[in-house]
Design a protein around this motif. Structure first.
Motif, PDB file in Angstrom:
ATOM      1  N   SER A  41       0.852  -1.156   0.240  1.00 65.84           N
ATOM      2  CA  SER A  41      -0.183  -0.050   0.182  1.00 65.84           C
ATOM      3  C   SER A  41       1.116   1.206  -0.011  1.00 65.84           C
ATOM      4  O   SER A  41       2.247   0.903   0.193  1.00 65.84           O
ATOM      5  N   ALA A  42       0.152   2.310   0.006  1.00 69.34           N
ATOM      6  CA  ALA A  42       0.983   3.750  -0.060  1.00 69.34           C
ATOM      7  C   ALA A  42       1.323   3.696   1.792  1.00 69.34           C
ATOM      8  O   ALA A  42       0.691   3.197   2.361  1.00 69.34           O
ATOM      9  N   THR A  47      -2.422   8.437   0.621  1.00 71.03           N
ATOM     10  CA  THR A  47      -3.401   8.607   0.053  1.00 71.03           C
ATOM     11  C   THR A  47      -4.425   9.549   0.401  1.00 71.03           C
ATOM     12  O   THR A  47      -4.874  10.249  -0.615  1.00 71.03           O
ATOM     13  N   GLU A  74       1.369   4.360  -4.010  1.00 74.47           N
ATOM     14  CA  GLU A  74       1.949   2.737  -4.090  1.00 74.47           C
ATOM     15  C   GLU A  74       2.956   2.315  -4.850  1.00 74.47           C
ATOM     16  O   GLU A  74       4.165   1.620  -4.710  1.00 74.47           O
ATOM     17  N   PHE A 136      -3.567  -1.666  -5.400  1.00 67.09           N
ATOM     18  CA  PHE A 136      -4.558  -0.658  -5.546  1.00 67.09           C
ATOM     19  C   PHE A 136      -4.820  -0.023  -7.063  1.00 67.09           C
ATOM     20  O   PHE A 136      -5.656   0.810  -7.442  1.00 67.09           O
ATOM     21  N   ARG A 150     -10.989   2.738  -1.974  1.00 66.30           N
ATOM     22  CA  ARG A 150      -9.898   2.817  -0.779  1.00 66.30           C
ATOM     23  C   ARG A 150      -9.972   1.350   0.034  1.00 66.30           C
ATOM     24  O   ARG A 150     -10.792   0.731  -0.249  1.00 66.30           O
ATOM     25  N   GLY A 151      -8.832   1.225   0.274  1.00 64.55           N
ATOM     26  CA  GLY A 151      -8.245  -0.198   0.840  1.00 64.55           C
ATOM     27  C   GLY A 151      -8.225  -1.295  -0.266  1.00 64.55           C
ATOM     28  O   GLY A 151      -8.260  -2.405   0.128  1.00 64.55           O
ATOM     29  N   GLY A 152      -7.859  -0.879  -1.431  1.00 60.22           N
ATOM     30  CA  GLY A 152      -7.991  -1.791  -2.709  1.00 60.22           C
ATOM     31  C   GLY A 152      -6.632  -2.645  -2.822  1.00 60.22           C
ATOM     32  O   GLY A 152      -6.964  -3.449  -3.503  1.00 60.22           O
ATOM     33  N   SER A 153      -5.816  -2.078  -1.896  1.00 58.97           N
ATOM     34  CA  SER A 153      -4.637  -3.189  -1.973  1.00 58.97           C
ATOM     35  C   SER A 153      -4.949  -4.642  -1.488  1.00 58.97           C
ATOM     36  O   SER A 153      -4.295  -5.442  -1.900  1.00 58.97           O
ATOM     37  N   ASP A 154      -5.885  -4.723  -0.804  1.00 61.38           N
ATOM     38  CA  ASP A 154      -6.390  -6.161   0.014  1.00 61.38           C
ATOM     39  C   ASP A 154      -6.690  -6.894  -1.441  1.00 61.38           C
ATOM     40  O   ASP A 154      -6.574  -8.005  -1.573  1.00 61.38           O
TER      41      ASP A 154
HETATM   42  N1  ASP Z   1      -3.698   3.334  -0.525  1.00 63.45           N
HETATM   43  C1  ASP Z   1      -4.954   2.907  -0.727  1.00 63.45           C
HETATM   44  C2  ASP Z   1      -5.843   3.423   0.501  1.00 63.45           C
HETATM   45  O1  ASP Z   1      -5.351   4.154   1.497  1.00 63.45           O
HETATM   46  C3  ASP Z   1      -5.167   1.405  -0.794  1.00 63.45           C
HETATM   47  C4  ASP Z   1      -4.695   0.407   0.238  1.00 63.45           C
HETATM   48  O2  ASP Z   1      -4.018   1.113   1.301  1.00 63.45           O
HETATM   49  O3  ASP Z   1      -5.346  -0.638   0.354  1.00 63.45           O
HETATM   50  O4  ASP Z   1      -6.974   3.299   0.288  1.00 63.45           O
END
Ligand code: ASP
Ligand code: ADP
Ligand code: MG
Length: 412
Positions: A41-42, A47, A74, A136, A150-154
């Motif tokens: 992730s970043a 982000t 990222e 992401f 958001r949260g897309g690295s999962d």
């Molecule tokens: N950096 C992105 C976010 O903060 C993706 C992630 O962290 O999963 O939403």
């Protein structure tokens, strides 16, 4: 030897010291002889800052340029992770989404992955090179950069694990597993050793942000064993210390209620004085659906005069302005009063055991009543019950429900 995918979230790569710690974990997996792909992730907060830059210049910015900006966080961590691995004598290279490529649709800001082209990465892994992939990010068929929400690295991690047919997908974060509720709100929350895809899907979609909803959806569909664990612990994924998200059949101990989830991201909207006639619901919710507004709970109030009624529903707070615009554009609702209440929160209990146990809703309502919490709207499905309450009661309600279902007392 196994092929594993490991993902480090924002707090796990928050600065160069954390990146080096994460690299050490990867190095230990490599030393065990595994082929490793790393998703990053970043750095935490980056982000949010990038999103803010876009909003500052223009609140109504071009979604394609927003993606170009926010995907950049990222890129930095992927390069730094590769450098940290190389410093440890490990062969490694970074990959941006477009270099793989991770092909997505063109719904900028919340794109879905359609395809991951793996041959080059598999070749690189086969040459004992660690692949460090920027999470992401995706790319459209016409070569524009996208982001996955958001949260897309999962989701990047689970999608890559599925595409590479990896043996495991380890999600490193700042908690050491999935808990019966957010441990930051209820310190007595219990760590769950195994949870079914279905329950995790409900918990994530009802507000437990520990995993992005789409990552769980994908893991469920593609049968990817996902493990959530802490990057702050000494243990590594191969020691299997975290929470495993897996098939229902693989879970020995089952509870009626597995967890409590909550969200403050929704608002309650009431359309006052609409005609109580067949088709009115479709004329309200049809245009909202066409505008991609996700309506959640719905109640049609009783018509007192048999002629007019009120329609109450909940939706993401970020969609309020769009909702008002869409409804006011319908001649039928142009003059209706639209009441918006942002001071609400949704609390949900989730558990596959509810399928075969009666009385769960009763326990929930009694626990809330005992604390004087008024329920505004209720919705249920086979494995969850959600209630909408005043936002000021959120923490009280979560704690009361957690205790009422004995979640902290049961052994893991
Ligand atoms: N950096 C992105 C976010 O903060 C993706 C992630 O962290 O999963 O939403
Ligand atoms: P990352 O940056 O690693 O992706 P997130 O902040 O997205 O991390 O997710 C981890 C956070 O999820 C935890 O710090 C915790 O506060 C929160 N969380 C919410 N519900 C739960 C739960 N049921 N179990 C564990 N963590 C939860
Ligand atoms: Mg996250």
């Amino acid at each position: 030897m196994a092929r594993i995918v490991v993902k480090f979230g924002g707090t796990s790569v928050a600065d160069t010291a954390r990146i080096e710690k994460a690299a050490e974990k990867v190095a230990r997996e490599v030393a065990l002889g595994h082929e490793v792909a790393v998703i990053v992730s970043a750095m935490s907060g980056v982000t949010n800052q990038l999103v803010e830059y876009c909003r500052t210049i223009s609140p109504m910015h071009d979604a394609r340029e927003y993606d170009t900006v926010v995907a950049s966080g990222e890129q930095v961590t992927a390069g730094l992770m590769a450098i940290a691995l190389q410093k440890r004598g490990i062969s490694a290279r970074s990959w941006m989404g477009w270099q793989v490529p991770i092909v997505s649709d063109d719904v900028h800001g919340k794109a879905r992955i359609n395809d991951i082209n793996t041959p080059d990465m598999i070749k690189s892994l086969g040459n004992k090179e660690v692949a460090v992939l920027a999470g992401f990010q995706g790319v459209t068929l016409d070569n524009r950069i996208t982001t996955l929400g958001r949260g897309g690295s999962d989701t990047t991690a689970v999608a890559l694990a599925a595409a590479l047919k990896a043996d495991r997908c380890d999600i490193y974060t700042d908690v050491d597993g999935i808990y019966t509720t957010d441990p930051r709100i209820v310190p007595a929350a219990r760590k769950i050793s195994r949870i079914s895809y279905e329950e995790m899907l409900e918990l994530a979609s009802l507000g437990a942000k520990v995993l992005q909803v789409r990552s769980v959806e994908m893991a469920y569909k593609q049968n990817v064993p996902v493990q959530v664990l802490s990057s702050f612990d000494e243990a590594i994924g191969s020691d299997l210390p975290g929470t495993l998200v897996t098939k229902e059949d693989d879970i020995m101990e089952q509870y009626v209620v597995t967890g409590v989830a909550f969200t403050k991201d929704e608002a309650k909207v009431t359309l006052v004085g609409v005609l109580d006639t067949p088709g009115v619901a479709s004329r309200i919710f049809g245009p909202l659906a066409d505008a991609a507004i996700n309506v959640d709970m719905i109640v049609q109030n009783i018509s007192r005069d048999g002629n007019k009624t009120d329609m109450t529903f909940t939706l993401p707070e970020t969609d309020i302005a769009k909702t008002q615009e869409v409804l006011k554009a319908q001649p039928e609702f142009k003059d209706c009063e639209i009441r918006v209440d942002e001071n609400v929160a949704k609390v949900s209990i989730v558990g596959i055991g509810m399928r075969s146990h009666a009385g769960v809703a009763k326990t929930m309502f009694t626990a809330l009543a005992e604390k004087g919490v008024n329920i505004q709207v209720i919705s249920t499905s086979e494995i969850k019950v959600s209630v909408l309450i005043g936002r000021e009661y959120l923490e009280l309600a979560v704690r009361a429900l957690h205790a009422a279902f004995g979640l902290e007392k049961a052994a893991a």
